[in-house]
Design a protein around this motif. Structure first.
Motif, PDB file in Angstrom:
ATOM      1  N   TYR A   1       0.857  -1.181   0.000  1.00 11.17           N
ATOM      2  CA  TYR A   1       0.000   0.000   0.000  1.00 11.17           C
ATOM      3  C   TYR A   1       0.896   1.235   0.000  1.00 11.17           C
ATOM      4  N   ARG A   2       0.659   2.137  -0.940  1.00  9.28           N
ATOM      5  CA  ARG A   2       1.479   3.352  -0.993  1.00  9.28           C
ATOM      6  C   ARG A   2       0.704   4.489  -1.656  1.00  9.28           C
ATOM      7  N   ALA A   3       1.223   5.697  -1.471  1.00  9.21           N
ATOM      8  CA  ALA A   3       0.616   6.897  -2.047  1.00  9.21           C
ATOM      9  C   ALA A   3       1.691   7.753  -2.685  1.00  9.21           C
ATOM     10  N   ALA A   4       1.313   8.458  -3.758  1.00  8.60           N
ATOM     11  CA  ALA A   4       2.210   9.405  -4.424  1.00  8.60           C
ATOM     12  C   ALA A   4       1.358  10.522  -5.014  1.00  8.60           C
ATOM     13  N   VAL A   5       1.892  11.742  -4.971  1.00 15.25           N
ATOM     14  CA  VAL A   5       1.189  12.889  -5.532  1.00 15.25           C
ATOM     15  C   VAL A   5       1.826  13.245  -6.862  1.00 15.25           C
ATOM     16  N   ALA A   6       0.995  13.323  -7.907  1.00 11.99           N
ATOM     17  CA  ALA A   6       1.464  13.725  -9.236  1.00 11.99           C
ATOM     18  C   ALA A   6       0.598  14.887  -9.700  1.00 11.99           C
ATOM     19  N   GLY A   7       1.128  16.100  -9.556  1.00 10.26           N
ATOM     20  CA  GLY A   7       0.368  17.286  -9.942  1.00 10.26           C
ATOM     21  C   GLY A   7      -0.802  17.503  -8.991  1.00 10.26           C
ATOM     22  N   ASN A   8      -2.015  17.447  -9.532  1.00  9.27           N
ATOM     23  CA  ASN A   8      -3.222  17.664  -8.739  1.00  9.27           C
ATOM     24  C   ASN A   8      -3.968  16.358  -8.493  1.00  9.27           C
ATOM     25  N   VAL A   9      -3.249  15.233  -8.603  1.00  7.50           N
ATOM     26  CA  VAL A   9      -3.858  13.915  -8.438  1.00  7.50           C
ATOM     27  C   VAL A   9      -3.071  13.114  -7.412  1.00  7.50           C
ATOM     28  N   LEU A  10      -3.791  12.506  -6.479  1.00 12.43           N
ATOM     29  CA  LEU A  10      -3.182  11.610  -5.502  1.00 12.43           C
ATOM     30  C   LEU A  10      -3.355  10.190  -6.020  1.00 12.43           C
ATOM     31  N   LYS A  11      -2.246   9.507  -6.248  1.00 15.11           N
ATOM     32  CA  LYS A  11      -2.280   8.137  -6.764  1.00 15.11           C
ATOM     33  C   LYS A  11      -2.093   7.177  -5.599  1.00 15.11           C
ATOM     34  N   LEU A  12      -3.080   6.298  -5.399  1.00 19.29           N
ATOM     35  CA  LEU A  12      -3.072   5.362  -4.289  1.00 19.29           C
ATOM     36  C   LEU A  12      -3.019   3.929  -4.789  1.00 19.29           C
ATOM     37  N   SER A  13      -2.076   3.155  -4.277  1.00 24.81           N
ATOM     38  CA  SER A  13      -2.023   1.719  -4.534  1.00 24.81           C
ATOM     39  C   SER A  13      -2.507   1.039  -3.260  1.00 24.81           C
ATOM     40  N   LEU A  14      -3.720   0.475  -3.299  1.00 26.06           N
ATOM     41  CA  LEU A  14      -4.351  -0.039  -2.083  1.00 26.06           C
ATOM     42  C   LEU A  14      -4.768  -1.500  -2.189  1.00 26.06           C
ATOM     43  N   GLY A  15      -4.088  -2.252  -3.040  1.00 21.93           N
ATOM     44  CA  GLY A  15      -4.400  -3.667  -3.141  1.00 21.93           C
ATOM     45  C   GLY A  15      -5.506  -3.996  -4.123  1.00 21.93           C
ATOM     46  N   TYR A  16      -6.020  -3.003  -4.801  1.00 24.21           N
ATOM     47  CA  TYR A  16      -7.009  -3.260  -5.844  1.00 24.21           C
ATOM     48  C   TYR A  16      -6.274  -3.673  -7.117  1.00 24.21           C
ATOM     49  N   SER A  17      -7.026  -4.131  -8.122  1.00 21.91           N
ATOM     50  CA  SER A  17      -6.409  -4.522  -9.383  1.00 21.91           C
ATOM     51  C   SER A  17      -5.961  -3.302 -10.183  1.00 21.91           C
ATOM     52  N   HIS A  18      -6.401  -2.123  -9.750  1.00 19.72           N
ATOM     53  CA  HIS A  18      -6.044  -0.882 -10.440  1.00 19.72           C
ATOM     54  C   HIS A  18      -5.559   0.139  -9.418  1.00 19.72           C
ATOM     55  N   GLU A  19      -4.889   1.169  -9.901  1.00 21.58           N
ATOM     56  CA  GLU A  19      -4.441   2.265  -9.050  1.00 21.58           C
ATOM     57  C   GLU A  19      -5.591   3.258  -8.899  1.00 21.58           C
ATOM     58  N   VAL A  20      -5.811   3.760  -7.693  1.00 23.13           N
ATOM     59  CA  VAL A  20      -6.868   4.732  -7.436  1.00 23.13           C
ATOM     60  C   VAL A  20      -6.311   6.127  -7.668  1.00 23.13           C
ATOM     61  N   ASN A  21      -6.956   6.911  -8.529  1.00 27.84           N
ATOM     62  CA  ASN A  21      -6.559   8.292  -8.786  1.00 27.84           C
ATOM     63  C   ASN A  21      -7.569   9.213  -8.113  1.00 27.84           C
TER      64      ASN A  21
ATOM     65  N   ALA B   1     -11.451  12.437   4.900  1.00 26.27           N
ATOM     66  CA  ALA B   1     -12.423  11.346   5.049  1.00 26.27           C
ATOM     67  C   ALA B   1     -12.647  10.630   3.720  1.00 26.27           C
ATOM     68  N   ASN B   2     -12.668  11.391   2.614  1.00 20.22           N
ATOM     69  CA  ASN B   2     -12.856  10.777   1.293  1.00 20.22           C
ATOM     70  C   ASN B   2     -11.668   9.900   0.913  1.00 20.22           C
ATOM     71  N   ILE B   3     -10.455  10.324   1.267  1.00 16.04           N
ATOM     72  CA  ILE B   3      -9.270   9.509   0.990  1.00 16.04           C
ATOM     73  C   ILE B   3      -9.317   8.239   1.839  1.00 16.04           C
ATOM     74  N   ARG B   4      -9.669   8.380   3.104  1.00 16.11           N
ATOM     75  CA  ARG B   4      -9.735   7.240   4.025  1.00 16.11           C
ATOM     76  C   ARG B   4     -10.800   6.239   3.592  1.00 16.11           C
ATOM     77  N   GLU B   5     -11.840   6.728   2.965  1.00 12.51           N
ATOM     78  CA  GLU B   5     -12.958   5.881   2.518  1.00 12.51           C
ATOM     79  C   GLU B   5     -12.522   4.807   1.522  1.00 12.51           C
ATOM     80  N   TRP B   6     -11.449   5.037   0.778  1.00 12.64           N
ATOM     81  CA  TRP B   6     -11.007   4.060  -0.225  1.00 12.64           C
ATOM     82  C   TRP B   6     -10.586   2.741   0.400  1.00 12.64           C
ATOM     83  N   ARG B   7     -10.005   2.795   1.605  1.00 11.59           N
ATOM     84  CA  ARG B   7      -9.611   1.547   2.269  1.00 11.59           C
ATOM     85  C   ARG B   7      -9.540   1.828   3.774  1.00 11.59           C
TER      86      ARG B   7
END
Length: 177
Positions: free
Chosen positions: A94-114, A146-152
Motif C-alpha cells: 500500500y502506498r501513495a504518491a502525488v502527481a500534480g493535482n492527483v493523488l495516486k493510491l495503490s491499495l491492493g485493488y487490481s487498479h491504481e486509485v486516482n 475522510a474521502n481519501i480514508r474511505e477508499w480503504r
C-alpha cells in the motif's frame, strides 16, 4: 448561557476582520474567508476582538450563539495557521504518491486509485505511507481526508488500510482451530 459564546475571539497579528450586516470577512497571510451568521446573533468588532452576542433568549438564539462564535474562531485560525489532517497507510504494497493535482493510491485493488484533489486544499505525501491534507477551510480539509480514508478503511484483523495519524484500531482475534 453559552460558555463558548461568551468568550471573544481575539485577532492574531497579521489578521484583519470586517463585519457587514451578518457577514464576517477575515483576511490573513494564508487567504480570505467569510461566514454569514443567522439573524439570531449580533457580531461586533471591538479593537482586536470579535464578539458574538445573542438577540433574545430563545433556544435557537442560544444555539446559534456558540455555533457562530466557533465558526468565527475557525475563520481566524484558518487564515492565520491553517488546518492539517495527517493520514498513514498500513499494509504490504500500500502506498501513495502525488502527481500534480492527483493523488495516486495503490491499495491492493487490481487498479491504481486516482483521487483528484479539490481546489482550496493541498495534499502532499512526504513518505510513501503518509498523506498530509492542508488548507484554510476546516470542513473541506476534514472532508477530503475522510474521502481519501474511505477508499480503504482500516480493517480489524490485520490493521491494513488508511487511518488518521494516532487513530486506534480495535484489533480482533482470528479464527481458532
Amino acid at each position: 448561557m453559552s460558555r463558548i459564546g461568551k468568550k471573544p475571539v481575539s485577532l492574531v497579528k497579521g489578521v484583519s476582520a470586517s463585519v457587514s450586516g451578518q457577514t464576517v470577512e477575515v483576511k490573513g497571510p494564508k487567504g480570505t474567508r467569510s461566514f454569514t451568521a443567522t439573524d439570531d446573533v449580533t457580531i461586533t468588532i471591538d479593537g482586536e476582538e470579535i464578539k458574538v452576542t445573542p438577540r433574545g433568549t430563545s433556544k435557537r438564539a442560544r444555539q446559534q450563539w456558540g455555533m457562530a462564535r466557533s465558526m468565527v474562531e475557525n475563520l481566524v485560525q484558518g487564515v492565520s495557521t491553517g488546518f492539517k489532517k495527517e493520514l498513514e497507510i498500513q499494509g504490504v504494497g500500500y502506498r501513495a504518491a502525488v502527481a500534480g493535482n492527483v493523488l495516486k493510491l495503490s491499495l491492493g485493488y487490481s487498479h491504481e486509485v486516482n483521487f483528484a484533489v479539490p481546489a482550496g486544499v493541498t495534499v502532499t505525501s512526504p513518505k510513501q505511507t503518509e498523506i498530509v491534507v492542508e488548507g484554510i477551510d476546516q470542513q473541506l480539509v476534514g472532508q477530503v481526508a475522510a474521502n481519501i480514508r474511505e477508499w480503504r478503511k482500516p480493517e480489524p484483523y490485520k490493521g491494513k488500510g488508511i487511518r488518521y495519524k494516532g487513530e486506534f484500531v480495535f484489533r480482533k482475534e482470528g479464527k481458532k482451530k
